[in-house]
Structure formats: structure tokens, C-alpha cells
Design an enzyme around this catalytic site. Structure first.
Site, PDB file in Angstrom:
ATOM      1  N   VAL A 168       0.834  -1.205   0.000  1.00  0.00           N
ATOM      2  CA  VAL A 168       0.000   0.000   0.000  1.00  0.00           C
ATOM      3  C   VAL A 168       0.866   1.252   0.000  1.00  0.00           C
ATOM      4  CG1 VAL A 168      -1.718   1.308   1.301  1.00  0.00           C
ATOM      5  CG2 VAL A 168      -1.938  -1.167   1.097  1.00  0.00           C
ATOM      6  N   LYS A 169       1.931   1.263   0.810  1.00  0.00           N
ATOM      7  CA  LYS A 169       2.803   2.443   0.879  1.00  0.00           C
ATOM      8  C   LYS A 169       3.463   2.715  -0.478  1.00  0.00           C
ATOM      9  CE  LYS A 169       5.370   5.827   2.333  1.00  0.00           C
ATOM     10  NZ  LYS A 169       6.530   5.667   3.219  1.00  0.00           N
ATOM     11  N   LEU A 170       3.899   1.671  -1.164  1.00  0.00           N
ATOM     12  CA  LEU A 170       4.548   1.862  -2.459  1.00  0.00           C
ATOM     13  C   LEU A 170       3.559   2.372  -3.504  1.00  0.00           C
ATOM     14  CD1 LEU A 170       6.931  -1.238  -2.535  1.00  0.00           C
ATOM     15  CD2 LEU A 170       7.563   1.162  -2.199  1.00  0.00           C
TER      16      LEU A 170
END
Length: 260
Positions: A168-170
Site C-alpha cells: 500500500v505504501k509503495l
């Protein structure tokens, strides 16, 4: 609950300040001794990662990249060399999902667990306690960490199994990079049309074309008035996206890479 934190740089230091402010007994360690000096007298300063791991129930890790995370967690004299059973290691660095799953398997052999908990918002939002924390891991480990995450994060989302927080962060970082590339183009086109930067920035910042990336770029060009120069961490995160399923050849990855 005793808290440990490895890596007290630009991002990690304000997170530790929030943890200390909430009253948690805290131990810190960094590879650069100078980074820990501001915490002397308020937190215990460990001599190394293994020593820190032996005295803490939850340990946050906020260092540079995959290699650095692997070194401080699973390397010689790393956390896993000293960690006590039941400890949860939370990886706040932005890394590949594969690394977190690799470290998770190694941690299970020591009777402890890993969650991936990358954060979004930067140092200023860490100081305010309003970071977004994206947490991947088993429910019990995530629940154990939540009171700590709540000291520096106002949005804490359980994203699924270990590695999903990094995914999700990427995606978040790729989208920001893609929007930033469009913002750079927008200011270039306005300049060619004879429209001032301040005028465009004022209109777009409050218009339907606004985004955090647009506002970030508008502030940068109006204050610094120089070409966009992506930071090494910006490049690192975008290139990690290339390893995500379905990203190779995607429009999002192509747009994210444009400012590089």
C-alpha cells in the site's frame, strides 16, 4: 510495555518523541551515535541492536532501505540475535514486501513476529502525531503495536497479511510521484503560455486540479525557483514499485518514473 526504536533520524526522531511523550519506557539505538544524543536522560541508549532487542516488547525500525533493515534486524548483532520471545518488530521503513516476509519467517524461529508498518506524512506530521500508518501482519501482533502507533499516527489501517502494508505504501508513493510529474508539466506549460507561477499556484491549489503533490510543487517553485531534483529516497521508493505484481509496464509506474 517497553518500547525500542532503531533509527532516530529525520523521520524516526519525531516518532520517538511522540512515544516518549505518551509515557512509554523507551530504548533507542542508531548506527550513528550522534543521532541518539538528544534522547540522553529521557530514553535508555542501547549499545547495539541485539541489546535493545533483549529489553523491549515492541521495537520500531526506521532506517534507509532493504539492506539496512535486513542488517539491523537479521544481521550480525542485529535485533534477532538478542530479541526475547513474544517481541513484535515493526518495520516503519519503506521496503519491498518480500523483505518483510523474509524477516517475518526468520523472526518466527526466535519466537517473535514482524509487522510491516510504513508511515506517510513526513517528519512534520510525525511531530503532530498525524501520520498514516499502514500495517501488515497477524491480528494479534498488530493489536499489540496499536497503542504505540497511536502516539504518532492518527490514521492506522490494518492492510492485511505481512507485506501488505509495504504494498500500500509503495502504491501511495507511486501515485504521489505520478501526480508530481504532472504538476511539473503544468507549471512548464503555464510558463510557456505567459502565466506567472504564483497565479497558477493560487488557482490550482484551490481548484479541482489540486493535489498534495501539486501544492508541494507549487510551494517549491515559488520559494526555491529551481528545477525539480528528486531525492535519493524518492528514487528508491519508486524503483521498489517496479517489483510489485502488475506494475511492470503500467501507466502508473511510467508516470511515477518521469521525474527521475
Amino acid at each position: 510495555m517497553d518500547i525500542g526504536f532503531v533509527g532516530v533520524g529525520v523521520q524516526g526522531a519525531p516518532m520517538v518523541e511522540r512515544i516518549l511523550g505518551a509515557g512509554f519506557p523507551t530504548t533507542v539505538w542508531a548506527r550513528r551515535e550522534a543521532s541518539t544524543r538528544p534522547f540522553a536522560g529521557r530514553a535508555r541508549i542501547a549499545a547495539g541492536a541485539a541489546e535493545l532487542g533483549a529489553s523491549c516488547d515492541v521495537v520500531g525500525v526506521c532506517v534507509w532501505d532493504d539492506d539496512d533493515v535486513r542488517e539491523v534486524v537479521a544481521g550480525r548483532d542485529g535485533l534477532l540475535d538478542g530479541v526475547r520471545p513474544g517481541t513484535v518488530i515493526a518495520v516503519h521503513s519503506t521496503t519491498s514486501p518480500e523483505l518483510c516476509r523474509e524477516l517475518g519467517a526468520a523472526a518466527l524461529d526466535r519466537g517473535c513476529t514482524v509487522v510491516d508498518a510504513p508511515v506517510s506524512g513526513g517528519a512534520e506530521r510525525a511531530r503532530l502525531g498525524t501520520l498514516v500508518v499502514m500495517v501488515g501482519g497477524d491480528d494479534e501482533s498488530v493489536a499489540r503495536c496499536r497503542p504505540v502507533f497511536e502516539t504518532f499516527g492518527s490514521t492506522i489501517v490494518s492492510t492485511g497479511p505481512l507485506g501488505s502494508g509495504q504494498t500500500v505504501k509503495l502504491i501511495n508513493n507511486a501515485l504521489f510521484a505520478a501526480q508530481l510529474s504532472l504538476a511539473v508539466d503544468a507549471f512548464r506549460l503555464a510558463e510557456e503560455a505567459g502565466i506567472g507561477k504564483a497565479t497558477l499556484g493560487e488557482c490550482l491549489s484551490e481548484g479541482s486540479g489540486s493535489s498534495r503533490a501539486l501544492r508541494f510543487h507549487a510551494q517549491r517553485v515559488l520559494v526555491e525557483d529551481g528545477p525539480f531534483a528528486p531525492s535519493p529516497i524518492f528514487r528508491k521508493d519508486v524503483e521498489l514499485c517496479a517489483g510489485l505484481p502488475g506494475f511492470a509496464g503500467s501507466a502508473l509506474l511510467a508516470a511515477a518514473r518521469r521525474p527521475l
